[in-house]
Scaffold this active site. Structure first.
Site, mmCIF file in Angstrom:
data_model
loop_
_atom_site.group_PDB
_atom_site.id
_atom_site.type_symbol
_atom_site.label_atom_id
_atom_site.label_comp_id
_atom_site.label_asym_id
_atom_site.label_seq_id
_atom_site.Cartn_x
_atom_site.Cartn_y
_atom_site.Cartn_z
ATOM 1 N N ASN A 218 -7.604 -3.046 14.341
ATOM 2 C CA ASN A 218 -8.985 -3.283 13.887
ATOM 3 C C ASN A 218 -9.073 -4.453 12.891
ATOM 4 O OD1 ASN A 218 -7.946 -2.261 11.520
ATOM 5 N ND2 ASN A 218 -9.341 -0.523 11.362
ATOM 6 N N ASP B 86 0.805 -1.215 0.000
ATOM 7 C CA ASP B 86 0.000 0.000 0.000
ATOM 8 C C ASP B 86 0.841 1.271 0.000
ATOM 9 O OD1 ASP B 86 0.936 -0.534 2.558
ATOM 10 O OD2 ASP B 86 -1.029 -0.989 3.367
ATOM 11 N N GLU C 158 -9.672 -1.985 5.164
ATOM 12 C CA GLU C 158 -10.288 -1.687 6.455
ATOM 13 C C GLU C 158 -11.556 -2.537 6.633
ATOM 14 O OE1 GLU C 158 -8.665 -0.051 8.510
ATOM 15 O OE2 GLU C 158 -8.096 1.961 7.894
ATOM 16 N N HIS D 259 -7.296 -4.756 10.049
ATOM 17 C CA HIS D 259 -7.013 -4.481 8.634
ATOM 18 C C HIS D 259 -5.732 -5.180 8.178
ATOM 19 C CE1 HIS D 259 -4.673 -0.503 9.592
ATOM 20 N NE2 HIS D 259 -3.807 -1.445 9.346
HETATM 21 C C1 F6R Z 1 1.433 -1.297 6.026
HETATM 22 C C2 F6R Z 1 0.259 -2.165 6.131
HETATM 23 C C3 F6R Z 1 -0.555 -2.159 7.369
HETATM 24 C C4 F6R Z 1 0.281 -2.467 8.613
HETATM 25 C C5 F6R Z 1 -0.585 -2.464 9.867
HETATM 26 C C6 F6R Z 1 0.236 -2.724 11.111
HETATM 27 O O1 F6R Z 1 2.060 -1.464 4.781
HETATM 28 O O2 F6R Z 1 -0.058 -2.848 5.197
HETATM 29 O O3 F6R Z 1 -1.600 -3.093 7.257
HETATM 30 O O4 F6R Z 1 0.876 -3.723 8.439
HETATM 31 O O5 F6R Z 1 -1.217 -1.226 9.984
HETATM 32 O O6 F6R Z 1 1.134 -1.677 11.293
HETATM 33 P P1 F6R Z 1 2.249 -1.711 12.421
HETATM 34 O O7 F6R Z 1 3.196 -2.780 12.039
HETATM 35 O O8 F6R Z 1 2.880 -0.347 12.361
HETATM 36 O O9 F6R Z 1 1.547 -2.000 13.707
#
Ligand code: F6R
Length: 241
Positions: free
Chosen positions: A136, A67, A143, A138
């Site tokens: 959450n 992303d 989301e 995702h």
């Molecule tokens: C980022 C991504 C997100 C993160 C998720 C966890 O490229 O795809 O889904 O993996 O938000 O983020 P952290 O590791 O910062 O807790």
């Protein structure tokens, strides 16, 4: 589904790095799917150390990131493109032209999503895709929703996610409210998926993803439908399992 529970973040990172390195060692032109965020930082660090000490090369490797924020160009310090260069790509011998990240400042976002989707199809399949998870549930920036979005698409980030991401920005106002993300079909088309999660804040999302019903309200739950997925967790993220 395989669930591996490690004592701490460092051990999770070590094992994740081994998965990445072994994939590249066994296939020099491997296609990797990569996340950003706090969780994979340790994995990237260990892969870089191993790369420096050993005879492995990324020169034929292709990568697809999950992303990118909309509105941040690749030189913006909070863009995922910048993150990848700083934390991984600039330390290894990968060719920049083989590292794909959605363009967050494309003029036509729909076209950019289609381009990215086609690239994954042409250059893929992804051999191994690493994921993190949001509190959450995702994955990528898919989301919680009423349905699973199959392809790369534009997404409005939830308040929870904007708040969680604000730690990487000077203030709330500058946190992007939209992102481009791989969709669920693109994610599930990877041959192997490795989910990394550490810390108590992820424990509920992990419980629901592994043991709950498969629902777009918990995007991580779709991983139950994949036939080659490994969760690497620390004790805190696994506390409800
Ligand atoms: C980022 C991504 C997100 C993160 C998720 C966890 O490229 O795809 O889904 O993996 O938000 O983020 P952290 O590791 O910062 O807790």
């Amino acid at each position: 589904m395989e669930v591996i529970i490690k004592d701490n973040y460092e051990e999770v990172s070590q094992l994740a790095a081994e998965y990445l390195i072994n994939t590249v060692k066994s296939k020099n032109n491997a296609v990797l799917g990569l996340p950003t965020g706090s969780t994979p930082m340790g994995m990237y660090r260990i892969v870089i150390e191993t790369y420096k000490d050993n005879n492995i090369s990324f020169k034929d490797v292709t990568t697809f990131n999950l992303d990118e924020y909309v509105g941040l160009d690749k030189n913006h310090e909070s863009s995922y493109s910048y993150y990848m260069d700083k934390n991984f790509f600039s330390h290894i011998d990968i060719k920049k032209e083989n590292t794909y990240i959605p363009n967050g400042v494309a003029k036509d976002m729909e076209e950019e999503c289609n381009l990215y989707e086609n690239l994954i199809r042409e250059r893929g399949p992804i051999d191994i895709l690493f994921l993190g998870i949001g509190p959450n549930g995702h994955i990528g920036f898919n989301e919680p929703n009423d349905f699973f979005e199959p392809h790369t698409h534009l997404v409005k980030l939830t308040e929870d996610t904007i708040l969680a991401n604000s730690r990487f920005f000077d203030n709330m106002e500058s946190v992007p409210k939209k992102a481009i993300t791989m969709g669920m079909k693109s994610i599930l088309s990877a041959k192997k998926i490795v989910m990394l999660a550490t810390g108590e804040a992820k424990s509920d999302a992990i419980l629901k993803s592994i043991k709950g019903k498969v629902t777009p309200q918990v995007p991580g739950s779709i991983l139950q439908l994949h036939n080659n997925v490994t969760f690497i967790l620390d004790k805190d993220a696994a506390k409800y399992l």
